[in-house]
Structure formats: structure tokens, C-alpha cells
Design a protein around this motif. Structure first.
Motif, mmCIF file in Angstrom:
data_model
loop_
_atom_site.group_PDB
_atom_site.id
_atom_site.type_symbol
_atom_site.label_atom_id
_atom_site.label_comp_id
_atom_site.label_asym_id
_atom_site.label_seq_id
_atom_site.Cartn_x
_atom_site.Cartn_y
_atom_site.Cartn_z
ATOM 1 N N VAL A 43 11.162 -10.694 -21.328
ATOM 2 C CA VAL A 43 10.659 -11.386 -20.138
ATOM 3 C C VAL A 43 10.362 -10.395 -19.014
ATOM 4 O O VAL A 43 11.098 -9.419 -18.828
ATOM 5 C CB VAL A 43 11.694 -12.423 -19.633
ATOM 6 N N MET A 44 9.282 -10.679 -18.274
ATOM 7 C CA MET A 44 9.040 -10.036 -16.977
ATOM 8 C C MET A 44 8.951 -11.153 -15.942
ATOM 9 O O MET A 44 8.153 -12.087 -16.095
ATOM 10 C CB MET A 44 7.758 -9.210 -16.968
ATOM 11 N N GLN A 45 9.775 -11.066 -14.910
ATOM 12 C CA GLN A 45 9.767 -12.046 -13.834
ATOM 13 C C GLN A 45 9.082 -11.432 -12.613
ATOM 14 O O GLN A 45 9.312 -10.268 -12.295
ATOM 15 C CB GLN A 45 11.194 -12.474 -13.483
ATOM 16 N N VAL A 46 8.226 -12.229 -11.940
ATOM 17 C CA VAL A 46 7.436 -11.698 -10.829
ATOM 18 C C VAL A 46 7.517 -12.626 -9.631
ATOM 19 O O VAL A 46 7.723 -13.834 -9.762
ATOM 20 C CB VAL A 46 5.955 -11.511 -11.243
ATOM 21 N N ASP A 47 7.329 -12.048 -8.452
ATOM 22 C CA ASP A 47 7.349 -12.834 -7.207
ATOM 23 C C ASP A 47 6.865 -11.959 -6.057
ATOM 24 O O ASP A 47 6.765 -10.737 -6.192
ATOM 25 C CB ASP A 47 8.762 -13.345 -6.928
ATOM 26 N N TRP A 48 6.569 -12.592 -4.933
ATOM 27 C CA TRP A 48 6.291 -11.877 -3.693
ATOM 28 C C TRP A 48 7.562 -11.801 -2.868
ATOM 29 O O TRP A 48 8.319 -12.779 -2.797
ATOM 30 C CB TRP A 48 5.225 -12.597 -2.869
ATOM 31 N N ALA A 49 7.824 -10.662 -2.247
ATOM 32 C CA ALA A 49 8.960 -10.553 -1.337
ATOM 33 C C ALA A 49 8.659 -11.369 -0.087
ATOM 34 O O ALA A 49 7.522 -11.434 0.376
ATOM 35 C CB ALA A 49 9.207 -9.086 -0.964
ATOM 36 N N GLY A 50 9.693 -12.015 0.435
ATOM 37 C CA GLY A 50 9.488 -12.850 1.617
ATOM 38 C C GLY A 50 9.187 -12.045 2.862
ATOM 39 O O GLY A 50 8.421 -12.471 3.726
ATOM 40 N N ASN A 51 9.756 -10.862 2.972
ATOM 41 C CA ASN A 51 9.536 -10.029 4.149
ATOM 42 C C ASN A 51 8.299 -9.151 3.974
ATOM 43 O O ASN A 51 7.879 -8.860 2.850
ATOM 44 C CB ASN A 51 10.754 -9.140 4.412
ATOM 45 N N THR A 52 7.721 -8.728 5.077
ATOM 46 C CA THR A 52 6.534 -7.870 5.054
ATOM 47 C C THR A 52 6.806 -6.573 5.810
ATOM 48 O O THR A 52 7.818 -6.441 6.505
ATOM 49 C CB THR A 52 5.333 -8.585 5.699
ATOM 50 N N ILE A 53 5.894 -5.612 5.658
ATOM 51 C CA ILE A 53 6.000 -4.324 6.353
ATOM 52 C C ILE A 53 4.852 -4.225 7.349
ATOM 53 O O ILE A 53 3.685 -4.377 6.959
ATOM 54 C CB ILE A 53 5.940 -3.151 5.351
ATOM 55 N N PRO A 54 5.130 -4.004 8.630
ATOM 56 C CA PRO A 54 4.049 -3.960 9.627
ATOM 57 C C PRO A 54 3.197 -2.691 9.507
ATOM 58 O O PRO A 54 3.706 -1.620 9.194
ATOM 59 C CB PRO A 54 4.796 -4.001 10.961
ATOM 60 N N ILE A 55 1.891 -2.862 9.754
ATOM 61 C CA ILE A 55 0.940 -1.744 9.798
ATOM 62 C C ILE A 55 0.279 -1.756 11.170
ATOM 63 O O ILE A 55 -0.265 -2.786 11.587
ATOM 64 C CB ILE A 55 -0.126 -1.858 8.693
ATOM 65 N N HIS A 56 0.297 -0.629 11.859
ATOM 66 C CA HIS A 56 -0.251 -0.544 13.214
ATOM 67 C C HIS A 56 -1.602 0.160 13.175
ATOM 68 O O HIS A 56 -1.836 1.066 12.370
ATOM 69 C CB HIS A 56 0.713 0.225 14.122
ATOM 70 N N ASP A 57 -2.498 -0.263 14.070
ATOM 71 C CA ASP A 57 -3.775 0.441 14.187
ATOM 72 C C ASP A 57 -3.859 1.125 15.544
ATOM 73 O O ASP A 57 -2.954 1.009 16.381
ATOM 74 C CB ASP A 57 -4.963 -0.504 13.969
ATOM 75 N N LYS A 79 -0.085 -6.766 8.351
ATOM 76 C CA LYS A 79 1.054 -6.887 7.449
ATOM 77 C C LYS A 79 0.737 -6.303 6.078
ATOM 78 O O LYS A 79 -0.384 -6.430 5.579
ATOM 79 C CB LYS A 79 1.457 -8.357 7.276
ATOM 80 N N ALA A 80 1.737 -5.701 5.463
ATOM 81 C CA ALA A 80 1.658 -5.292 4.062
ATOM 82 C C ALA A 80 2.636 -6.168 3.289
ATOM 83 O O ALA A 80 3.804 -6.289 3.660
ATOM 84 C CB ALA A 80 2.016 -3.821 3.903
ATOM 85 N N TYR A 81 2.150 -6.807 2.232
ATOM 86 C CA TYR A 81 2.969 -7.683 1.410
ATOM 87 C C TYR A 81 3.494 -6.896 0.211
ATOM 88 O O TYR A 81 2.826 -5.990 -0.284
ATOM 89 C CB TYR A 81 2.156 -8.887 0.952
ATOM 90 N N VAL A 82 4.671 -7.270 -0.275
ATOM 91 C CA VAL A 82 5.300 -6.507 -1.354
ATOM 92 C C VAL A 82 5.430 -7.385 -2.598
ATOM 93 O O VAL A 82 6.091 -8.435 -2.574
ATOM 94 C CB VAL A 82 6.682 -5.976 -0.934
ATOM 95 N N PHE A 83 4.767 -6.963 -3.666
ATOM 96 C CA PHE A 83 4.872 -7.601 -4.976
ATOM 97 C C PHE A 83 6.064 -7.018 -5.723
ATOM 98 O O PHE A 83 6.293 -5.806 -5.690
ATOM 99 C CB PHE A 83 3.583 -7.360 -5.762
ATOM 100 N N VAL A 84 6.826 -7.880 -6.399
ATOM 101 C CA VAL A 84 8.029 -7.434 -7.109
ATOM 102 C C VAL A 84 7.999 -7.963 -8.544
ATOM 103 O O VAL A 84 7.690 -9.132 -8.788
ATOM 104 C CB VAL A 84 9.312 -7.938 -6.410
ATOM 105 N N ALA A 85 8.290 -7.101 -9.498
ATOM 106 C CA ALA A 85 8.451 -7.484 -10.902
ATOM 107 C C ALA A 85 9.750 -6.883 -11.420
ATOM 108 O O ALA A 85 10.155 -5.798 -10.980
ATOM 109 C CB ALA A 85 7.272 -6.983 -11.741
#
Length: 477
Positions: A138-152, A159-165
Motif C-alpha cells: 500500500v501507498m497512502q497519500v494526502d495533503w498536509a493541512g499546513n502550508t509554507i508561506p512564500i514572499h514576493d 502559499k506552498a502546499y505539501v503533498f505527503v505519501a
């Protein structure tokens, strides 16, 4: 079970048998039997907190306990572990339990009593089975609830979203920072996870997010077509977690929390200005995470994966995966469909029909009833004009596209000098030759409606009396 304690309490307060029965949803006969038994034995309210309903039942109905003493007690732990296996239920386990009792000359419990005693054991012990995950399963996958801010540079924050497997057997994890959570990104993250793991699992367990699962009910599961295509490409099977059942992918949930702590929270004091910087930092922290020693066993996630799971993974496909996003659209009157940036043609006879659109980074494919009806090279940037294949156009539209000043002039010369003069006037009288195309087409229609000799004579008559010929005066001539 009958609530003997509450019956005794209400009796001590002077309630009638009917009132007690109505309050506790039991029969008046039950209340009467409890009253008679308590008077006979001398049990009165209040009772010590340690006295349970089971204790009271053993005093009020000793004959039940005597019968139970003569019966073989089931192995509840065995029953609980067997129920976790596919297709096993209490009815099957009870029949096997009876067969074992008869073989040993013992008396089994009846089915109802068997189920009641097991459920009481499971409820009291709150037993939960630790699922032993098979390697490479099995491989289980989801998106992390928290994000990482990106400044311009202007001070705005993205926001940067984090995929997790995660592979549940070894707990080996993969994480990737993404600029969005769109379908194409979701699919690419799966491909990157398989590449990182160096193989493919037999099953894939996602959450019920819309980019992957259209519908997931107790009766059937409908997957997003793009997600199905990914599963087919990698030779895996998608089994979404049940709605509101996070334990179906508990390792992914736990790893998401672990990633939130050891990657997202660990990067909280760093300031990022591009998604590439975030990806690089997440990749670095991921390697640290997979090499953090286990607390309750030797080694770490990476060691466990290499030693226990890697050899059981299915091989990766030979060619790199290219994500394809599917959608549907109704063909409009201009027989053009859109990929979100540009427009592409489909055969005009599909106007009003619903078609399936398959988008990859390189191609736009259009399908009608399972057959591909159009294929275009996809433009990566927005362009002004639609991309049209001449074969997709009606005949009159193709003719219109073939019109130009030279073709009108050559046609006029084939008829005569007067027609040539009229066409030259139409093409030169406006600011641009295209302004005269409509009049030239009308002139060609007159030649088809009558004949070329008549058109030449009409042009001659008009030119004799007018310096500015028009379709109306030529038609009248």
C-alpha cells in the motif's frame, strides 16, 4: 443488558412499575421481576459504585450463570483478529466455534449469546487490532493541512502546499512542496513519489478529495478519469478511504502530522521567495525525517524500507509518466474547445455534442463516444488566434480562408477585362484589400447564378456609365 441499578434507584424513589418501564424502555414484567428478586434477596438502593449490572444479574438470575459454567468460553482475541480478515463474520466464526466444541465434547453458546459476549468483551477492553501491513502492498497519500508561506518583492504572501505519501509497512515517507493543489499537480506528485520509492505498490489509498474521487458511497466508488488513467499506467488499484474514516489511512494521517512538525514547522523561521527554494528545503528536511531513528525499534524509515520493503515493490514503467487531465465540454457554434488558455478546433458536425477532452503538456486530444476526433499540439502560452485544422471546417468556411487578393484577380482575368477592372476596384477602394473580399465573393456568386458571359457584359455596362461599380448596380444591369 437490563439496567438493574437504575431500576432499583427509581423504585427507591417511589416510581410505579409502568413509569419505570416507560423511562428505561423495558417491560413491566422485567421491573416486577427485579422488585421480587430484590425483596427476596434483600438488595436495596443505594448500592456501592463497584456493584455492576452484571453482578446484580448473577444474583437475580443465578440459573443463567449455572448454564454458562457448562459452556466453553470463546477465544475473544482470536475472534477479534479473524474479523479483520476479508469475508470473515461472526456467523462463520460461531459455526467454527460450535464445530470445535462438539469435537471436544463441550457445549457451545447459542449464536445470540456468542455475539453478545464478544461485543461486550470488545467494548469493555476497547480492543483495536494493529493491522500488519504487507511490504509493497500500500501507498497512502494526502495533503498536509499546513502550508509554507512564500514572499514576493512587493511584500505579498503566497502559499506552498505539501503533498505527503507513505508506505505503511516501513513508514518510509515522501513529501513535496507544490504551488497549488490542482489535478495535474496531484497526479505529478504521485509519479514523483513512485520514482522516489523506486517502485510501485499494489494498492493506492487516497482521501476523498475531488481531484481524485468523484463519488465514494457505501455502494460504489467513482474515480476521476485522470486518476484512473494514472492507476492503469502504474498497474496499481485505487481504494479511497471511507468517508469520515481517517483510520483507513492512519499512517498517512500520522505521517502528515510528522511532516507538519519535522518539515513545515522546522522551516517556520526561514523566509522563502520562490517555490524552488521551498522545494529544495523540503527535500532536504525529508531526507532528515526518513533517517530519524525509531523510538521503539532499531533503525530508521530508510533502513526499514531498504531491508523490508524495497524488494517487494513492483517495477516502475519504462517510460516517464505524463499526467493527463480529462474534462467534458459541449461543442459551441464556432466548433472550438478551450484548454484554459487557447482554443482548438473539432469537426464542425459535432456542434452541440458533448465531447471528452484529454490535456497533457504536449497535446490536446478530443474524444467523441470513445473515438478520438481531434489531436492538436498544445501551445504552452496564450496566443491570439484559435488553432484550426481546415478539415474541421465546413466547406464554405474553408473557401473563405482560401480567399486572397491574388485568387480573386486570377478568377476575374479568366472571365474578362471588365470583370477584372471591377474586382480591382473592389480590392483597391478600401484601406485594405480584405474590405473588398465580400463584394468579390458576391460577384463570384453572380457568375454561378447566371453565367460568366452575362457577368462580363454587366460589368461592361456598369463601367461605361459609373466610375464606382457596386454589386447592386451590376445585379440590376
Amino acid at each position: 443488558m437490563i439496567n438493574y441499578r437504575e431500576i432499583l434507584r427509581l423504585m427507591s424513589l417511589g416510581y410505579t412499575q409502568q413509569q419505570i418501564a416507560s423511562s428505561l424502555h423495558c417491560s413491566r414484567n422485567t421491573v416486577r421481576d427485579v422488585r421480587n428478586a430484590s425483596d427476596r434477596i434483600g438488595i436495596k438502593w443505594p448500592l456501592d459504585d463497584s456493584v455492576t449490572n452484571e453482578d446484580l444479574e448473577s444474583h437475580f438470575h443465578p440459573e443463567k450463570n449455572a448454564a454458562d459454567v457448562l459452556r466453553k468460553e470463546p477465544d475473544y482475541e482470536y475472534i477479534h483478529s479473524e474479523l479483520a480478515k476479508k469475508g470473515v463474520n461472526l456467523s462463520l466464526l460461531w459455526s467454527e466455534y460450535c464445530a470445535d466444541c462438539y469435537a471436544n465434547g463441550e457445549n457451545p453458546y447459542m449464536y445470540t449469546r456468542f455475539c453478545t459476549k464478544y461485543r461486550r468483551w470488545a467494548r469493555v477492553t476497547k480492543a483495536t487490532m494493529r493491522i500488519q501491513h504487507k511490504p509493497g502492498e500500500v501507498m497512502q497519500v494526502d495533503w498536509a493541512g499546513n502550508t509554507i508561506p512564500i514572499h514576493d518583492a512587493s511584500g505579498n504572501e503566497d502559499k506552498a502546499y505539501v503533498f505527503v505519501a507513505v508506505l505503511p509497512c516501513s513508514c518510509y515517507a515522501y513529501a513535496e512542496a507544490c504551488p497549488d493543489m490542482l489535478s495535474e499537480t496531484w497526479l505529478l506528485c504521485h509519479a514523483h513519489a513512485y520514482s522516489y520509492f523506486g517502485g510501485v505498490t499494489r494498492l493506492l489509498i487516497p482521501d476523498n478529495l475531488k481531484t481524485g474521487v468523484v463519488s465514494n458511497t457505501r455502494y460504489d466508488t467513482i474515480l476521476n478519469r485522470s486518476y484512473e488513467e494514472l492507476a492503469t499506467y502504474y498497474g496499481t488499484a485505487i481504494v479511497p478511504a471511507r468517508v469520515e474514516h481517517p483510520k483507513d489511512k492512519s499512517l498517512a494521517e500520522g505521517t502528515v502530522k510528522f511532516v507538519s512538525t519535522w518539515i513545515i514547522a522546522a522551516l517556520r523561521n526561514r523566509k522563502f521567495f520562490t517555490i524552488e527554494e521551498v522545494r529544495s528545503a523540503v527535500k532536504e528536511k525529508l531526507e532528515e525525517l526518513n533517517r530519524i531513528p525509531f523510538k521503539k525499534r532499531e533503525g530508521n524509515r530508510y533502513d526499514a524500507y531498504c531491508n523490508e520493503e524495497l524488494s517487494f515493490m513492483k517495477p516502475l514503467p519504462l517510460t516517464p509518466y505524463e499526467p493527463a487531465v480529462w474534462s467534458t465540454a459541449t461543442v459551441p457554434l464556432d466548433y472550438l474547445i478551450s484548454d484554459g488558455k487557447n482554443k482548438y478546433s473539432v469537426p464542425f458536425d459535432l456542434i452541440g455534442e458533448t465531447v471528452d477532452i484529454r490535456l497533457t503538456r504536449q497535446f490536446v486530444e478530443v474524444f467523441f463516444k470513445g473515438s478520438r476526433v481531434a489531436l492538436h499540439q498544445r501551445e504552452p502560452y496564450r496566443i491570439r488566434d484559435a488553432i484550426v485544422v481546415p478539415e474541421h471546417m465546413p466547406e464554405q468556411h474553408r473557401k473563405y480562408l482560401s480567399y486572397n487578393a491574388d485568387s480573386f484577380t486570377e478568377w476575374a482575368k479568366s472571365i474578362g477585362s471588365n470583370t477584372t477592372s471591377v474586382v480591382s476596384y473592389f480590392l483597391e477602394s478600401g484601406r485594405e484589400p480584405e474590405q473588398g473580399y465580400k463584394s468579390c465573393v458576391s460577384l463570384m456568386n453572380l457568375a454561378r447564378k447566371h453565367n460568366e458571359q452575362s457577368l462580363e457584359k454587366a460589368c461592361e455596362q456598369v463601367l461605361r456609365y459609373a466610375s464606382a461599380p457596386s454589386i447592386r448596380t451590376i445585379t440590376a444591369a
